[in-house]
Design a protein around this motif. Structure first.
Motif, mmCIF file in Angstrom:
data_model
loop_
_atom_site.group_PDB
_atom_site.id
_atom_site.type_symbol
_atom_site.label_atom_id
_atom_site.label_comp_id
_atom_site.label_asym_id
_atom_site.label_seq_id
_atom_site.Cartn_x
_atom_site.Cartn_y
_atom_site.Cartn_z
ATOM 1 N N ASN A 95 -9.824 -46.400 39.045
ATOM 2 C CA ASN A 95 -8.602 -46.865 38.375
ATOM 3 C C ASN A 95 -8.645 -46.371 36.927
ATOM 4 O O ASN A 95 -9.197 -47.016 36.037
ATOM 5 C CB ASN A 95 -8.534 -48.391 38.450
ATOM 6 N N ASN A 96 -8.039 -45.213 36.715
ATOM 7 C CA ASN A 96 -8.254 -44.433 35.501
ATOM 8 C C ASN A 96 -7.874 -45.167 34.221
ATOM 9 O O ASN A 96 -8.600 -45.136 33.236
ATOM 10 C CB ASN A 96 -7.457 -43.124 35.614
ATOM 11 N N TRP A 97 -6.717 -45.808 34.208
ATOM 12 C CA TRP A 97 -6.257 -46.442 32.978
ATOM 13 C C TRP A 97 -6.907 -47.804 32.745
ATOM 14 O O TRP A 97 -6.917 -48.307 31.632
ATOM 15 C CB TRP A 97 -4.735 -46.590 33.012
ATOM 16 N N GLU A 98 -7.447 -48.389 33.787
ATOM 17 C CA GLU A 98 -8.030 -49.726 33.700
ATOM 18 C C GLU A 98 -9.522 -49.690 33.396
ATOM 19 O O GLU A 98 -10.072 -50.647 32.843
ATOM 20 C CB GLU A 98 -7.789 -50.455 35.025
ATOM 21 N N GLY A 99 -10.177 -48.594 33.774
ATOM 22 C CA GLY A 99 -11.610 -48.513 33.555
ATOM 23 C C GLY A 99 -12.419 -49.283 34.573
ATOM 24 O O GLY A 99 -13.492 -49.803 34.272
ATOM 25 N N THR A 100 -11.913 -49.332 35.808
ATOM 26 C CA THR A 100 -12.634 -49.987 36.895
ATOM 27 C C THR A 100 -12.647 -49.068 38.111
ATOM 28 O O THR A 100 -11.914 -48.079 38.170
ATOM 29 C CB THR A 100 -11.981 -51.322 37.305
ATOM 30 N N ALA A 101 -13.470 -49.414 39.085
ATOM 31 C CA ALA A 101 -13.454 -48.738 40.379
ATOM 32 C C ALA A 101 -13.478 -49.798 41.458
ATOM 33 O O ALA A 101 -14.348 -50.681 41.463
ATOM 34 C CB ALA A 101 -14.650 -47.799 40.529
ATOM 35 N N ASP A 102 -12.498 -49.751 42.338
ATOM 36 C CA ASP A 102 -12.484 -50.638 43.497
ATOM 37 C C ASP A 102 -13.306 -50.003 44.608
ATOM 38 O O ASP A 102 -13.260 -48.791 44.814
ATOM 39 C CB ASP A 102 -11.060 -50.890 43.978
ATOM 40 N N VAL A 103 -14.056 -50.828 45.314
ATOM 41 C CA VAL A 103 -14.884 -50.369 46.426
ATOM 42 C C VAL A 103 -14.301 -50.959 47.701
ATOM 43 O O VAL A 103 -14.203 -52.180 47.852
ATOM 44 C CB VAL A 103 -16.349 -50.797 46.237
ATOM 45 N N LEU A 104 -13.883 -50.075 48.613
ATOM 46 C CA LEU A 104 -13.177 -50.480 49.823
ATOM 47 C C LEU A 104 -13.958 -50.064 51.065
ATOM 48 O O LEU A 104 -14.760 -49.123 51.036
ATOM 49 C CB LEU A 104 -11.800 -49.818 49.887
ATOM 50 N N ALA A 105 -13.684 -50.758 52.169
ATOM 51 C CA ALA A 105 -14.190 -50.294 53.463
ATOM 52 C C ALA A 105 -13.678 -48.883 53.695
ATOM 53 O O ALA A 105 -12.527 -48.564 53.371
ATOM 54 C CB ALA A 105 -13.727 -51.228 54.572
ATOM 55 N N SER A 106 -14.503 -48.028 54.276
ATOM 56 C CA SER A 106 -14.134 -46.616 54.398
ATOM 57 C C SER A 106 -13.235 -46.322 55.587
ATOM 58 O O SER A 106 -12.712 -45.219 55.716
ATOM 59 C CB SER A 106 -15.400 -45.758 54.492
ATOM 60 N N THR A 107 -13.048 -47.292 56.465
ATOM 61 C CA THR A 107 -12.197 -47.115 57.642
ATOM 62 C C THR A 107 -11.407 -48.396 57.882
ATOM 63 O O THR A 107 -11.569 -49.393 57.174
ATOM 64 C CB THR A 107 -13.033 -46.803 58.905
ATOM 65 N N GLY A 108 -10.574 -48.373 58.911
ATOM 66 C CA GLY A 108 -9.855 -49.588 59.324
ATOM 67 C C GLY A 108 -8.880 -50.074 58.281
ATOM 68 O O GLY A 108 -8.043 -49.320 57.788
ATOM 69 N N ASP A 109 -9.014 -51.351 57.921
ATOM 70 C CA ASP A 109 -8.037 -51.960 57.016
ATOM 71 C C ASP A 109 -8.315 -51.675 55.545
ATOM 72 O O ASP A 109 -7.582 -52.147 54.668
ATOM 73 C CB ASP A 109 -7.971 -53.468 57.250
ATOM 74 N N LEU A 110 -9.345 -50.921 55.236
ATOM 75 C CA LEU A 110 -9.709 -50.578 53.850
ATOM 76 C C LEU A 110 -9.884 -51.836 52.987
ATOM 77 O O LEU A 110 -9.558 -51.845 51.798
ATOM 78 C CB LEU A 110 -8.671 -49.648 53.203
ATOM 79 N N ALA A 111 -10.426 -52.868 53.580
ATOM 80 C CA ALA A 111 -10.583 -54.138 52.852
ATOM 81 C C ALA A 111 -11.447 -53.947 51.620
ATOM 82 O O ALA A 111 -12.437 -53.211 51.631
ATOM 83 C CB ALA A 111 -11.215 -55.183 53.766
#
Length: 414
Positions: free
Chosen positions: A42-58
């Protein structure tokens, strides 16, 4: 009989293709106890979200990629030159925002994520358990950009876009293994499948208002530089201007943006500035062989100076079997899957300024970042249909596969 320079060039190109297509060792296998995930910067926020790599991308967790923000800002404010470039990044490439995360890759053991931070002109390794900075590498010049990780996961290459340099770093220690010079404004980096070569494309000046086609020459020295990934010596330089002209497309920019290799690495697919589509380049023949023009969105502004950083379409990935391409139509607000054999596009999936396209964990779909809607969206390669959209942070751009500890849900509270 003496051979012509053209013949010698083609022989060298054929040798390079042969090396690229030779049986390659697989990428380093992740350590036991790791989970494959998607990192969304998240370029402007300075964070990175970590999601499931398949399925619902939770969403699994989130990390702060600027834990040292106060320290970095203090350094910048006390240095007039650094401050001028910091504000310049904000006013141009950042569209009025600071750019805190461009690209990211995890270490093979899943203990850290390595992040390029354009506004801070550096690369950092962040411990995934503590959230603290392990090491920091200031790049040459005043802005860091796209990265690439070697197939064995031990090295990471980063473009230093204002210094016309690519640094290659040890991913565990941050020490520089080597560097090489490029054209103006190095951008995309890609390792060959066997790790023997590193490709970099320089895109020139994408922040000036001189965007009329007849002023394209003012954008600078744009070229692809291919180096030996062990010695960092150049083995090939490709000027797409000559290849585009020979193909009859003098109207197209030669600023190569995102790229995707075919599985055998005999073909390179690439996007260029200002163009709603992509081209196919045959490595051995050293020529452009096909072009795909994708639909224009009638609502897209016609004035080229309004297209962010000279992008029209920015984001390209290929299915593992090489049959489909996933294209982010950035300024046209859609994404689509294109059949590689016929170049026929599938359904146009509405998307708000999609900025990147990455193959998901099981290879059956692609994931695009919708920077204008703060979400990522998965699209099925087989049908071209949308699967799911998931909210993330402010202005997602790069999306990369990585690994975290199996039970990880975010850094421990400090």
């Amino acid at each position: 009989m003496a051979r012509s320079p053209r013949t010698l060039y083609l022989l060298a190109a054929a040798a390079l293709v042969a090396a690229l297509t030779a049986a390659a060792p697989g990428a380093a296998a992740p350590s036991e106890g790791l989970r494959e995930v998607l990192f969304v910067g998240n370029n402007w926020e300075g964070t990175a979200d970590v999601l499931a790599s398949t399925g619902d991308l939770a969403r699994i967790g989130r990390i702060d990629v600027v834990p040292d923000k106060a320290e970095r800002l203090r350094e910048i404010y006390l240095d007039p030159v650094k401050l001028a470039f910091f504000l310049g990044v904000r006013a141009t490439a950042g569209e009025g925002h600071d750019q805190f995360v461009d690209d990211m890759y995890t270490t093979p053991d899943g203990s850290a994520v390595v992040v390029s931070r354009p506004s801070f002109a550096d690369v950092v390794s962040i411990d995934l358990r503590s959230g603290r900075v392990n090491w920091r590498f200031p790049v040459a010049g005043h802005r860091s950009d796209h990265m690439a990780v070697s197939p064995d996961g031990t090295r990471v290459a980063v473009s230093a876009s204002t210094a016309n340099t690519v640094h290659v770093l040890d991913i565990a220690t941050g020490r520089q293994a080597g560097s090489f010079t490029t054209g103006d404004k190095p951008h995309e980096n890609v390792f060959s499948r066997d790790g023997r070569y590193l490709w970099n494309s320089a895109i020139g000046d994408v922040t000036s208002a001189l965007d009329a086609p007849w002023l394209d020459w003012t954008k600078g020295d744009r070229k692809i530089t291919v180096v030996d990934a062990r010695t960092f010596a150049p083995v090939r330089v490709i000027d797409m201007r000559a290849r585009l002209d020979a193909f009859g497309r003098k109207d197209l920019s030669d600023a190569v943006r995102p790229v995707a290799f075919s599985p055998d690495e005999s073909k390179l697919y690439f996007q260029v500035s200002f163009f709603n589509g992509f081209l196919e380049y045959d490595l051995a023949a050293d020529r452009i062989t096909r072009v795909k023009t994708l639909p224009e969105n009638p609502a897209t502004a016609k004035e080229r100076t309004t297209w962010v950083n000279d992008s029209r379409h920015h984001g390209l990935s290929m299915s593992p079997d090489g049959s489909k391409l996933c294209v982010a139509g950035t300024m046209d607000d859609y994404a689509t899957v294109v059949d590689r054999a016929t170049l026929a596009e599938g359904p146009l999936i509405p998307a708000a300024k999609p900025y990147w396209a990455t193959v998901d964990g099981d290879g059956t779909g692609c994931v695009i970042s919708e920077s204008g809607a703060d979400q990522v969206t998965a699209i099925d390669f087989a049908t071209g249909a949308k699967r799911v959209s998931v909210p993330v942070g402010d202005h997602p751009q790069r999306v990369r596969l990585g690994h975290v500890p199996a039970l990880w849900t975010g850094p421990a509270p400090s």
